[in-house]
Design a protein around this motif. Structure first.
Motif, PDB file in Angstrom:
ATOM      1  N   ILE A 139     -36.101 -14.435 -12.553  1.00 17.01           N
ATOM      2  CA  ILE A 139     -37.322 -13.688 -12.217  1.00 17.01           C
ATOM      3  C   ILE A 139     -37.056 -12.187 -12.239  1.00 17.01           C
ATOM      4  CG2 ILE A 139     -38.987 -13.206 -10.377  1.00 17.01           C
ATOM      5  CD1 ILE A 139     -38.837 -16.149  -9.606  1.00 17.01           C
ATOM      6  N   ASP A 140     -35.907 -11.765 -11.701  1.00 22.83           N
ATOM      7  CA  ASP A 140     -35.565 -10.337 -11.710  1.00 22.83           C
ATOM      8  C   ASP A 140     -35.348  -9.824 -13.130  1.00 22.83           C
ATOM      9  OD1 ASP A 140     -35.675  -9.700  -8.959  1.00 22.83           O
ATOM     10  OD2 ASP A 140     -33.762 -10.699  -8.626  1.00 22.83           O
TER      11      ASP A 140
ATOM     12  N   ILE B 176     -32.437  -3.817 -11.382  1.00 21.03           N
ATOM     13  CA  ILE B 176     -31.009  -3.802 -11.728  1.00 21.03           C
ATOM     14  C   ILE B 176     -30.162  -4.150 -10.509  1.00 21.03           C
ATOM     15  CG2 ILE B 176     -29.091  -2.313 -12.422  1.00 21.03           C
ATOM     16  CD1 ILE B 176     -31.074  -0.813 -14.220  1.00 21.03           C
ATOM     17  N   ILE B 177     -30.503  -3.565  -9.349  1.00 27.46           N
ATOM     18  CA  ILE B 177     -29.760  -3.865  -8.116  1.00 27.46           C
ATOM     19  C   ILE B 177     -29.854  -5.351  -7.788  1.00 27.46           C
ATOM     20  CG2 ILE B 177     -29.717  -3.510  -5.612  1.00 27.46           C
ATOM     21  CD1 ILE B 177     -30.625  -0.627  -6.135  1.00 27.46           C
ATOM     22  N   ASN B 178     -31.058  -5.895  -7.881  1.00 29.41           N
ATOM     23  CA  ASN B 178     -31.253  -7.317  -7.572  1.00 29.41           C
ATOM     24  C   ASN B 178     -30.466  -8.217  -8.526  1.00 29.41           C
ATOM     25  OD1 ASN B 178     -32.956  -6.561  -5.537  1.00 29.41           O
ATOM     26  ND2 ASN B 178     -34.839  -7.101  -6.598  1.00 29.41           N
ATOM     27  N   ILE B 179     -30.449  -7.842  -9.790  1.00 30.50           N
ATOM     28  CA  ILE B 179     -29.720  -8.639 -10.778  1.00 30.50           C
ATOM     29  C   ILE B 179     -28.223  -8.613 -10.493  1.00 30.50           C
ATOM     30  CG2 ILE B 179     -29.062  -8.783 -13.216  1.00 30.50           C
ATOM     31  CD1 ILE B 179     -31.917  -7.772 -13.859  1.00 30.50           C
ATOM     32  N   LEU B 180     -27.695  -7.438 -10.181  1.00 28.04           N
ATOM     33  CA  LEU B 180     -26.259  -7.316  -9.891  1.00 28.04           C
ATOM     34  C   LEU B 180     -25.884  -8.097  -8.633  1.00 28.04           C
ATOM     35  CD1 LEU B 180     -25.646  -3.528 -10.702  1.00 28.04           C
ATOM     36  CD2 LEU B 180     -24.984  -5.515 -12.072  1.00 28.04           C
TER      37      LEU B 180
ATOM     38  N   PHE C  33     -27.014 -15.673   2.339  1.00 27.34           N
ATOM     39  CA  PHE C  33     -28.010 -15.134   3.271  1.00 27.34           C
ATOM     40  C   PHE C  33     -28.047 -13.608   3.211  1.00 27.34           C
ATOM     41  CE2 PHE C  33     -28.939 -13.391   7.503  1.00 27.34           C
ATOM     42  CZ  PHE C  33     -30.223 -13.877   7.691  1.00 27.34           C
ATOM     43  N   ALA C  34     -26.863 -12.983   3.204  1.00 25.58           N
ATOM     44  CA  ALA C  34     -26.796 -11.519   3.134  1.00 25.58           C
ATOM     45  C   ALA C  34     -27.411 -11.017   1.828  1.00 25.58           C
ATOM     46  CB  ALA C  34     -25.344 -11.057   3.253  1.00 25.58           C
ATOM     47  N   GLY C  35     -27.118 -11.712   0.739  1.00 30.77           N
ATOM     48  CA  GLY C  35     -27.686 -11.322  -0.549  1.00 30.77           C
ATOM     49  C   GLY C  35     -29.199 -11.426  -0.566  1.00 30.77           C
TER      50      GLY C  35
ATOM     51  N   PHE D 252     -35.190  -4.589  -0.800  1.00 33.04           N
ATOM     52  CA  PHE D 252     -35.445  -3.690  -1.925  1.00 33.04           C
ATOM     53  C   PHE D 252     -36.666  -4.127  -2.736  1.00 33.04           C
ATOM     54  CE2 PHE D 252     -30.915  -2.549  -1.303  1.00 33.04           C
ATOM     55  CZ  PHE D 252     -31.055  -1.175  -1.240  1.00 33.04           C
ATOM     56  N   THR D 253     -36.828  -5.431  -2.893  1.00 30.18           N
ATOM     57  CA  THR D 253     -37.951  -5.930  -3.689  1.00 30.18           C
ATOM     58  C   THR D 253     -39.286  -5.635  -3.021  1.00 30.18           C
ATOM     59  OG1 THR D 253     -36.556  -7.721  -4.545  1.00 30.18           O
ATOM     60  CG2 THR D 253     -38.921  -7.960  -4.819  1.00 30.18           C
ATOM     61  N   ALA D 254     -39.346  -5.800  -1.703  1.00 24.98           N
ATOM     62  CA  ALA D 254     -40.593  -5.545  -0.981  1.00 24.98           C
ATOM     63  C   ALA D 254     -40.999  -4.074  -1.094  1.00 24.98           C
ATOM     64  CB  ALA D 254     -40.437  -5.943   0.485  1.00 24.98           C
TER      65      ALA D 254
END
Length: 308
Positions: free
Chosen positions: A158-159, A120-124, A15-17, A24-26
């Motif tokens: 997707i990221d 990159i942040i989303n992938i990590l 949930f936190a992730g 960040f994506t929005a």
């Protein structure tokens, strides 16, 4: 850490992730004019609500049986898995349709650095959460964690597509490759269409399995024949005559129900029946499946008895 605590912690981590990725994506989607990022953020918002429902469902599963639910609340697990799987399927379909639309009416990206950084942040974040969920799913027999793994797997894919699209578009514009600038907008939707079309089958399988449990309750995560043979072997060791035509196994989420009927001349031998149920329960408990034995129309829960 206790198995139940591992499951709850894993879902809270998920949930936190999701919240971090959505935020960040929005922002990046609005700044970069990336339709794919905006779509991904909107779908992640739906996943936030679903994850909260999943956490509530897992807590419900841990509650003791009641008069209304004699066999516990295990049926809610395949139900919530079916709902979440259906939403993942919708996400995949929406991504495919959006990719087709983007191929027809392409949209050029802006602020490549921001898009790349957020991707990159989303992938990590996705890799860390997915790695933990995979680890937890190996320790806990939980379809809920499995479907969460699938959701994060698709999110990472997707990221990665978004990252690749921004990278190629950035390189084309940075080096001013005039002949490719017009085609840079097609990279992201093309990869989305191809890859999502391939991975959509996994949530479809989860959905069909969950619906199968809700309708028929036939076990699909275990070797039913092997388990039946083990149970019959235990009955023979204790010299208990089991009516094989009425021996049946049903699954409701993480619970496995063994229905057996011993012959009328065995009714007085309750101690043997109890021993048979206890030993059979140990076979199932080794796989972290709750085992509830139902005999003579009276459900008897042995899941807390003599755990290996």
């Amino acid at each position: 850490m206790d198995i139940k605590k591992i499951e709850i912690f894993s879902l809270r981590l998920s949930f936190a992730g999701i919240v971090i990725v959505t935020f960040f994506t929005a922002i990046a989607g609005i700044i970069t004019h990336s339709d794919m990022m905006i779509l991904n953020a909107m779908l992640a918002l739906v996943d936030v609500a679903v994850t909260l429902a999943v956490i509530g469902t897992v807590k419900l599963l841990q509650r003791p049986r009641s008069k209304q639910y004699h066999f516990g609340y295990y049926k809610f697990e395949p139900l919530i898995v079916a709902v979440e799987s259906a939403l993942i399927i919708i996400v995949c379909i929406e991504s495919i349709l959006h990719a087709i639309k983007a191929l027809i009416h392409h949209n050029h990206l802006f602020n490549y650095e921001i898009g790349l950084s957020v991707a990159i942040i989303n992938i990590l974040v996705g890799l860390m959460v997915y790695g933990w969920l995979r680890h937890a799913a190996r320790r806990v027999y939980s379809e809920v964690l499995r479907v969460e793994c699938v959701a994060w797997y698709i999110s990472i894919i997707i990221d990665l597509i978004i990252f690749l699209g921004f990278t190629v578009a950035f390189a084309i514009h940075y080096y001013k490759i005039e002949s490719l600038i017009a085609y840079s907008a097609y990279i992201d939707p093309s990869l989305t269409f191809i890859i999502v079309s391939c991975i959509i089958w996994e949530p479809i399988q989860l959905f069909t399995n969950s619906i199968g449990q809700l309708i028929d309750s036939k076990p699909n995560a275990i070797d039913e024949y092997a388990l039946l043979q083990d149970i019959m072997a235990q009955a023979e060791l204790l010299n208990i005559k089991i009516n094989k035509s009425k021996l049946d196994i049903r699954q409701a989420g993480r619970a496995l129900f063994i229905y057996f009927f011993y012959l009328p001349n065995q009714i007085e031998n309750e101690q043997k029946i109890y021993e048979f149920s206890r030993l059979s329960a140990r076979i199932v408990q080794q796989k972290y499946i709750d085992f509830i034995v139902h005999f003579q129309g009276i459900p008897t829960d042995f899941k807390n008895e003599d755990k290996p």
